[in-house]
Design a protein around this motif. Structure first.
Motif, mmCIF file in Angstrom:
data_model
loop_
_atom_site.group_PDB
_atom_site.id
_atom_site.type_symbol
_atom_site.label_atom_id
_atom_site.label_comp_id
_atom_site.label_asym_id
_atom_site.label_seq_id
_atom_site.Cartn_x
_atom_site.Cartn_y
_atom_site.Cartn_z
ATOM 1 N N GLN A 39 -6.023 5.819 0.356
ATOM 2 C CA GLN A 39 -6.748 7.077 0.555
ATOM 3 C C GLN A 39 -7.957 7.111 -0.382
ATOM 4 O O GLN A 39 -7.846 6.849 -1.573
ATOM 5 C CB GLN A 39 -5.804 8.241 0.255
ATOM 6 N N TRP B 18 -10.050 10.894 4.736
ATOM 7 C CA TRP B 18 -9.462 11.785 5.736
ATOM 8 C C TRP B 18 -10.540 12.685 6.352
ATOM 9 O O TRP B 18 -11.594 12.908 5.787
ATOM 10 C CB TRP B 18 -8.350 12.632 5.118
ATOM 11 N N VAL C 230 1.041 1.765 1.578
ATOM 12 C CA VAL C 230 0.171 2.941 1.591
ATOM 13 C C VAL C 230 0.016 3.478 0.174
ATOM 14 O O VAL C 230 1.002 3.635 -0.552
ATOM 15 C CB VAL C 230 0.752 4.028 2.522
ATOM 16 N N ILE D 190 -9.425 4.690 3.566
ATOM 17 C CA ILE D 190 -9.509 5.737 4.580
ATOM 18 C C ILE D 190 -9.944 7.045 3.931
ATOM 19 O O ILE D 190 -9.331 7.503 2.969
ATOM 20 C CB ILE D 190 -8.138 5.964 5.262
ATOM 21 N N ILE E 140 -3.016 9.074 6.554
ATOM 22 C CA ILE E 140 -3.040 7.767 5.905
ATOM 23 C C ILE E 140 -1.832 6.936 6.332
ATOM 24 O O ILE E 140 -1.930 5.732 6.582
ATOM 25 C CB ILE E 140 -3.075 7.923 4.372
ATOM 26 N N VAL F 171 -3.295 0.119 2.750
ATOM 27 C CA VAL F 171 -4.169 1.214 3.171
ATOM 28 C C VAL F 171 -4.226 2.201 2.018
ATOM 29 O O VAL F 171 -3.191 2.618 1.483
ATOM 30 C CB VAL F 171 -3.636 1.904 4.444
ATOM 31 N N HIS G 262 -1.439 6.714 -1.667
ATOM 32 C CA HIS G 262 -1.988 8.062 -1.588
ATOM 33 C C HIS G 262 -2.795 8.375 -2.853
ATOM 34 O O HIS G 262 -2.634 7.724 -3.892
ATOM 35 C CB HIS G 262 -0.867 9.080 -1.407
#
Length: 321
Positions: free
Chosen positions: A137, A114, A167, A112, A156, A135, A169
């Motif tokens: 970032q 942002w 997740v 992803i 996220i 997922v 980051h």
């Protein structure tokens, strides 16, 4: 809990074969009420999508034309010609959220980037349980005004929560002050771990950034660039960005000085990801979108009908089937 094969079978018989619920129940060896729940479940999970199109929509023809001209898959969200840019963005977000929900599954990695468009998509996601998925970032979010953690983390995390995914980051700035600092950070094990997850992505989801007009792109409106940076980009002929990597109109990017400090994946790195989904809405996104298409970073495009019409006209197509 309804089993997915039963949901799919019931939905296929009801919507594709026009069978009555009582007949479906006999085929499946269950009750009419169970069939009703299965069909409802098919709508909730996105297996079945019900779309009401304006009577004179050009969306299907535009989708085919964009696919033929640019060699990508295209999904055009129908909107009225009078729709404002907020409404156009909302329709693109709804369509993109449904598509991602249908494509992303267990044991997959979703990258992803942002941005304003991605934040809208995140708000439109519906829950889909997956196992072993992640997922990640794709670009850093900190700048001289803020750590960017709250904005990027919420965005996220909304995707992670929607899919029960872990997740990852990316706690680095959007742009380093010096290329050497980026090179040093890219050798750190904590950063290399996230970069490794990025490289394993099955799907990348991103928008295109535009400097001004319409709904402003977050990278240009939230203090990530100072006036000297903006002047430099103008002098370099930059029209926009993908994952905070800046592009000229012809898709070139390698010799743009600011890209040596950017933390998002380059077009060359993005092209290693099998499915690359670009969501676009708004007149000011046409130039950056053409640059992204020239750079070869898009495999699947979700776009509103008005912007799609202008895209095909820019390619010299004046009549849409």
């Amino acid at each position: 809990m309804e089993r997915e094969p039963d949901v799919l079978r019931a939905a296929s018989m009801y919507y594709l074969q026009d069978m009555k619920m009582e007949l479906i129940a006999r085929h499946l060896g269950t009750s009419r009420s169970t069939v009703s729940r299965l069909i409802k479940r098919a709508r909730q999970t996105g297996i079945v999508e019900i779309t009401l199109r304006p009577e004179h929509t050009r969306a299907p023809g535009l989708s085919h034309t964009i696919a033929d001209v640019f060699g990508i898959e295209a999904y055009v969200a129908p909107v009225a010609d009078s729709a404002n840019e907020i409404e156009r963005l909302d329709q693109v977000a709804i369509t993109t959220a449904k598509l991602i929900g249908s494509w992303f599954d267990s044991d997959m990695v979703l990258g992803i980037a942002w941005g304003t468009t991605l934040a809208s998509i995140g708000r439109r996601l519906t829950h889909k349980a997956t196992r072993g998925s992640a997922v990640v970032q794709l670009n850093g979010a900190a700048n001289t005004r803020t750590s960017g953690i709250e904005y990027a983390s919420d965005l996220i995390s909304s995707f992670g929560a929607a899919f029960d995914a872990s997740v990852h980051h990316f706690p680095v700035p959007a742009f380093f002050d010096y290329p050497d600092t980026k090179a040093a950070m890219w050798r750190e094990r904590s950063v290399r771990r996230v970069l490794d997850v990025q490289r394993r992505a099955d799907i990348a989801l991103f928008g295109v950034g535009a400097v001004s007009g319409g709904v402003p792109s977050h990278v240009y409106s939230a203090g990530y660039l100072d006036s000297e940076d903006v002047t430099l980009l103008h002098d370099e002929g930059v029209v926009g960005d993908v994952c905070t990597v800046f592009l000229r109109g012809d898709g070139s990017y390698e010799d743009i000085a600011l890209n040596a400090r950017a933390t998002g994946p380059t077009p060359a790195e993005l092209r290693r990801i099998p499915r690359r989904v670009c969501a676009v809405a708004g007149d000011n996104k046409l130039g950056p979108l053409l640059a992204a298409l020239a750079a070869g970073v898009v495999t699947d495009l979700v776009i509103d009908e008005v912007t799609a019409s202008r895209l095909v006209r820019s390619a010299g197509v004046h009549r849409v089937p």
